[in-house]
Design a protein around this motif. Structure first.
Motif, short mmCIF file in Angstrom:
data_model
loop_
_atom_site.label_atom_id
_atom_site.label_comp_id
_atom_site.label_asym_id
_atom_site.label_seq_id
_atom_site.Cartn_x
_atom_site.Cartn_y
_atom_site.Cartn_z
N PRO A 112 88.19 4.05 13.02
CA PRO A 112 88.34 2.58 12.93
C PRO A 112 87.09 1.88 12.39
N PHE A 113 85.95 2.56 12.47
CA PHE A 113 84.71 1.94 12.00
C PHE A 113 84.14 2.73 10.83
N HIS A 114 83.74 2.02 9.79
CA HIS A 114 83.08 2.67 8.66
C HIS A 114 81.70 3.14 9.08
N ARG A 115 81.14 4.04 8.30
CA ARG A 115 79.83 4.59 8.63
C ARG A 115 78.75 3.51 8.62
N TYR A 116 78.87 2.56 7.70
CA TYR A 116 77.84 1.53 7.65
C TYR A 116 77.94 0.58 8.85
N HIS A 117 79.15 0.44 9.43
CA HIS A 117 79.28 -0.34 10.67
C HIS A 117 78.49 0.32 11.80
N LEU A 118 78.66 1.64 11.93
CA LEU A 118 77.95 2.36 12.98
C LEU A 118 76.45 2.33 12.74
N CYS A 119 76.07 2.43 11.47
CA CYS A 119 74.66 2.41 11.12
C CYS A 119 74.03 1.07 11.49
N LEU A 120 74.68 -0.02 11.13
CA LEU A 120 74.16 -1.35 11.44
C LEU A 120 74.18 -1.62 12.94
N ALA A 121 75.20 -1.12 13.63
CA ALA A 121 75.27 -1.30 15.08
C ALA A 121 74.11 -0.58 15.77
N THR A 122 73.76 0.60 15.26
CA THR A 122 72.62 1.32 15.82
C THR A 122 71.32 0.55 15.60
N GLY A 123 71.18 -0.02 14.40
CA GLY A 123 70.02 -0.87 14.14
C GLY A 123 69.98 -2.07 15.07
N GLY A 124 71.14 -2.65 15.34
CA GLY A 124 71.21 -3.78 16.26
C GLY A 124 70.79 -3.41 17.66
N ILE A 125 71.11 -2.18 18.09
CA ILE A 125 70.69 -1.71 19.41
C ILE A 125 69.17 -1.76 19.51
N PHE A 145 65.02 -1.09 11.53
CA PHE A 145 64.99 -0.12 10.44
C PHE A 145 64.77 1.31 10.95
N THR A 146 63.99 1.44 12.02
CA THR A 146 63.79 2.76 12.62
C THR A 146 65.10 3.34 13.12
N CYS A 147 65.92 2.51 13.79
CA CYS A 147 67.18 2.98 14.35
C CYS A 147 68.22 3.23 13.27
N ILE A 148 68.18 2.48 12.19
CA ILE A 148 69.11 2.74 11.08
C ILE A 148 68.87 4.14 10.52
N ILE A 149 67.61 4.48 10.30
CA ILE A 149 67.28 5.82 9.79
C ILE A 149 67.54 6.87 10.88
N LEU A 150 67.29 6.51 12.15
CA LEU A 150 67.55 7.42 13.25
C LEU A 150 69.02 7.80 13.31
N TRP A 151 69.90 6.82 13.07
CA TRP A 151 71.34 7.12 13.06
C TRP A 151 71.66 8.17 11.99
N GLY A 152 71.07 8.05 10.82
CA GLY A 152 71.29 9.04 9.77
C GLY A 152 70.77 10.41 10.15
N ILE A 153 69.61 10.46 10.79
CA ILE A 153 69.04 11.74 11.21
C ILE A 153 69.93 12.41 12.24
N MET A 154 70.36 11.66 13.24
CA MET A 154 71.19 12.23 14.32
C MET A 154 72.55 12.66 13.80
N THR A 155 73.12 11.87 12.89
CA THR A 155 74.41 12.24 12.30
C THR A 155 74.30 13.54 11.52
N PHE A 156 73.22 13.69 10.78
CA PHE A 156 73.00 14.91 10.00
C PHE A 156 72.82 16.12 10.93
N LEU A 157 72.02 15.95 11.98
CA LEU A 157 71.76 17.06 12.90
C LEU A 157 73.01 17.47 13.67
N GLN A 158 73.83 16.49 14.04
CA GLN A 158 75.05 16.79 14.78
C GLN A 158 76.08 17.50 13.90
#
Length: 253
Positions: A112-125, A145-158
């Motif tokens: 239901p959520f696009h990847r960029y939605h999740l990315c921006l939500a992580t940044g908002g956290i 900005f740290t959390c936006i990149i963190l979301w990408g790192i965690m998604t890649f590792l998972q």
């Protein structure tokens, strides 16, 4: 529906519930109710975070049993709601095996959520938690900005998939390293609020809550497994954050 089809689809639904963060009692009850809805006279269901063992008897026939190992676990409350709705519909109406399988596949592939939605939500956290912990606006922006990149790192590792402890060590290291670098460059005045706000994305709050709930409900093994997993995540975060801070202390920061 044949007995083999019934045990197959009921355990698959239970596995989907377990993989998306459902409590143990919910998994066991859902499997049992589906089996009873299709003529089972006796059911024995045992679930822990890493496996499901299900068996039922129809009339005078021999017991039908299936064991399924669970390798992936996460939290997706939207998918849990869809799976709960499916279980209720199965119990209320007579659905065929093909219909249930089609619904299950559709639920598991629904995004239901696009990847960029999740990315921006992580940044908002990171942004809002940094402000919550009395951080400044520059610190909150750096956390975003740290959390936006963190979301990408965690998604890649998972997606690899990587070890749970290693994944959280990498995440904690990234957060602390970004905070220290921003502080050294004089972008922010202090790095404490930025670190605390940014790691909130990694903190296993819901798994810890579910672990305590399972312990209270009497599912001791499941509760201990979930509590240990949440503790392992916390240790990984702590070790990851400690690495850059330790290096900073050694070089006289």
């Amino acid at each position: 529906m044949t007995s083999n089809e019934l045990i197959d689809i009921s355990v698959d639904i239970g596995a989907a519930l377990l993989e998306n963060g459902a409590e143990i009692y919910r998994v066991e009850e859902s499997i049992a109710r589906i089996c009873y809805a299709y003529g089972a006279t006796e059911t024995n269901i045992y679930a822990v975070p890493t496996a499901i063992i299900a068996s039922f008897v129809r009339g005078n026939s021999h017991p039908v049993t299936r064991v399924l190992r669970i390798y992936r676990r996460g939290t997706n409350l939207g998918r849990l709601d869809q799976l709960n709705t499916l279980c209720r519909e199965i119990c209320a109406t007579s659905m065929t095996y093909a219909q249930i399988r089609e619904r299950l596949v559709r639920i598991l592939h629904d995004k239901p959520f696009h990847r960029y939605h999740l990315c921006l939500a992580t940044g908002g956290i990171g942004f809002f938690f940094t402000l919550l912990f009395h951080g400044s606006i520059p610190e909150a922006i750096c956390s975003l900005f740290t959390c936006i990149i963190l979301w990408g790192i965690m998604t890649f590792l998972q997606a690899l998939p990587a070890n749970l402890l290693f994944t959280n060590i990498i995440g904690g290291t990234w957060v602390a390293a970004c905070a220290v670098i921003c502080w050294k460059l004089h972008v922010i005045e202090t790095y404490r609020a930025m670190i605390i706000g940014s790691i909130m994305f990694l903190v296993p709050g819901l798994p810890m809550t579910n672990a305590i709930r399972d312990l209270i409900a009497g599912d001791i093994m499941a509760g201990i497994c979930k509590f240990t997993e949440a503790l392992l995540v916390a240790v990984g975060i702590a070790v990851g954050v400690a690495l850059p801070l330790g290096i900073l202390a050694m070089i006289g920061g």
